[in-house]
Design a protein around this motif. Structure first.
Motif, PDB file in Angstrom:
ATOM      1  N   ASP A  86       0.868  -1.108  -0.030  1.00 42.18           N
ATOM      2  CA  ASP A  86      -0.081   0.039   0.123  1.00 42.18           C
ATOM      3  C   ASP A  86       0.764   1.269  -0.132  1.00 42.18           C
ATOM      4  N   ALA A  87       1.951   1.280   0.820  1.00 47.14           N
ATOM      5  CA  ALA A  87       3.145   2.378   0.901  1.00 47.14           C
ATOM      6  C   ALA A  87       3.581   2.479  -0.396  1.00 47.14           C
ATOM      7  N   MET A  88       4.084   1.615  -1.108  1.00 46.96           N
ATOM      8  CA  MET A  88       4.696   1.523  -2.372  1.00 46.96           C
ATOM      9  C   MET A  88       3.579   2.105  -3.447  1.00 46.96           C
ATOM     10  N   ALA A  89       2.298   1.927  -3.527  1.00 41.90           N
ATOM     11  CA  ALA A  89       1.321   2.139  -4.379  1.00 41.90           C
ATOM     12  C   ALA A  89       1.163   3.678  -4.441  1.00 41.90           C
ATOM     13  N   ALA A  90       1.347   4.271  -3.364  1.00 39.00           N
ATOM     14  CA  ALA A  90       1.359   5.804  -3.008  1.00 39.00           C
ATOM     15  C   ALA A  90       2.613   6.574  -3.340  1.00 39.00           C
ATOM     16  N   GLU A  91       3.735   5.870  -3.661  1.00 36.12           N
ATOM     17  CA  GLU A  91       5.012   6.565  -3.994  1.00 36.12           C
ATOM     18  C   GLU A  91       5.047   6.970  -5.537  1.00 36.12           C
ATOM     19  N   THR A  92       5.394   8.286  -5.468  1.00 36.55           N
ATOM     20  CA  THR A  92       5.645   8.743  -6.764  1.00 36.55           C
ATOM     21  C   THR A  92       7.235   9.067  -7.187  1.00 36.55           C
ATOM     22  N   ASP A  93       7.975   8.740  -6.339  1.00 41.48           N
ATOM     23  CA  ASP A  93       9.499   9.052  -6.448  1.00 41.48           C
ATOM     24  C   ASP A  93      10.231   7.884  -5.991  1.00 41.48           C
ATOM     25  N   GLN A  94      11.391   7.998  -6.462  1.00 40.33           N
ATOM     26  CA  GLN A  94      12.520   6.610  -6.245  1.00 40.33           C
ATOM     27  C   GLN A  94      12.769   6.901  -4.771  1.00 40.33           C
ATOM     28  N   ARG A  95      12.692   6.039  -3.969  1.00 42.00           N
ATOM     29  CA  ARG A  95      13.432   6.201  -2.755  1.00 42.00           C
ATOM     30  C   ARG A  95      14.575   5.291  -2.382  1.00 42.00           C
ATOM     31  N   ARG A  96      15.423   5.756  -1.575  1.00 41.14           N
ATOM     32  CA  ARG A  96      16.589   5.041  -1.101  1.00 41.14           C
ATOM     33  C   ARG A  96      16.623   4.786   0.329  1.00 41.14           C
ATOM     34  N   HIS A  97      16.720   3.791   0.873  1.00 45.27           N
ATOM     35  CA  HIS A  97      16.894   3.703   2.209  1.00 45.27           C
ATOM     36  C   HIS A  97      18.367   3.413   2.721  1.00 45.27           C
ATOM     37  N   ASN A  98      18.936   4.289   3.019  1.00 44.21           N
ATOM     38  CA  ASN A  98      20.417   4.377   3.282  1.00 44.21           C
ATOM     39  C   ASN A  98      20.533   4.029   4.794  1.00 44.21           C
ATOM     40  N   LEU A  99      21.165   2.703   5.177  1.00 42.00           N
ATOM     41  CA  LEU A  99      21.410   2.448   6.509  1.00 42.00           C
ATOM     42  C   LEU A  99      22.649   2.583   6.846  1.00 42.00           C
ATOM     43  N   VAL A 100      23.170   3.421   7.764  1.00 41.74           N
ATOM     44  CA  VAL A 100      24.512   3.814   8.162  1.00 41.74           C
ATOM     45  C   VAL A 100      24.572   3.624   9.737  1.00 41.74           C
ATOM     46  N   ASN A 101      25.800   3.611  10.052  1.00 42.12           N
ATOM     47  CA  ASN A 101      26.332   3.442  11.559  1.00 42.12           C
ATOM     48  C   ASN A 101      25.476   2.308  12.164  1.00 42.12           C
ATOM     49  N   VAL A 102      25.774   1.008  11.372  1.00 39.75           N
ATOM     50  CA  VAL A 102      24.993  -0.223  11.952  1.00 39.75           C
ATOM     51  C   VAL A 102      25.914  -0.735  13.024  1.00 39.75           C
ATOM     52  N   ALA A 103      25.135  -0.848  13.846  1.00 45.01           N
ATOM     53  CA  ALA A 103      25.932  -1.274  15.361  1.00 45.01           C
ATOM     54  C   ALA A 103      25.036  -2.290  16.013  1.00 45.01           C
ATOM     55  N   PHE A 104      25.819  -3.466  16.330  1.00 46.95           N
ATOM     56  CA  PHE A 104      25.224  -4.605  16.977  1.00 46.95           C
ATOM     57  C   PHE A 104      25.015  -4.087  18.699  1.00 46.95           C
TER      58      PHE A 104
END
Length: 162
Positions: A86-104
């Motif tokens: 449902d969220a994707m159907a509403a998107e009109t842009d190209q999104r990028r999920h940048n995951l940074v500072n990944v820490a356990f």
């Protein structure tokens, strides 16, 4: 929406990172990182089958937007995939999920708690130029299932609404 969270608000949701609590060899740590990367790529490429492959059957997603609005929990792989569809159907842009500072935060042979910052970018700016849409943090609870690491719990707290 123009809401914006106060500085440091995430500390109420993230326990302090303490070294020495991760009982995973480097290969398993890399496997966890790869699961998170596959999660982000699946969202960005709108590839629901790949997203489903990194989730446990009973995965739970919860969101806190700008420390004001709660969404979820969304419970179960199929419900999460429907939510994302449902969220994707509403998107009109190209999104990028940048995951940074990944820490356990903690990990053992079967579970891991991993934190990461989110920098969500989009090409929806003037003339198609990219820009930061939102920042925030994730808390991922992962489980080893069938020899693979999968996301069992996801908490996303965003610093702003968009």
């Amino acid at each position: 929406m123009t809401a914006k969270a106060a500085p440091g608000w995430g500390s109420a949701h993230l326990a302090a990172i303490r070294p020495g609590r991760v009982a995973l060899d480097p290969a398993d740590q890399l496997a966890v990182h790869q699961t998170l990367a596959r999660y982000a790529f699946a969202l960005d490429q709108q590839y629901l089958e790949a997203l489903g492959a990194v989730l446990t059957e009973d995965a739970t997603w919860t969101f806190r937007i700008a420390d004001e609005t709660d969404l979820g929990p969304v419970v179960g792989r199929e419900a999460v995939l429907a939510f994302v569809r449902d969220a994707m159907a509403a998107e009109t842009d190209q999104r990028r999920h940048n995951l940074v500072n990944v820490a356990f935060h903690s990990a053992n042979a079967d579970t891991a708690l991993v934190y990461a910052y989110l920098m969500l970018t989009s090409n929806a700016g003037t003339g198609g130029s990219g820009g930061v849409v939102a920042t925030g943090f994730y808390a991922f609870g992962l489980e080893r299932a069938g020899g693979e690491w999968r996301i069992a719990e996801l908490f996303l707290g965003t610093d702003n609404a968009w």
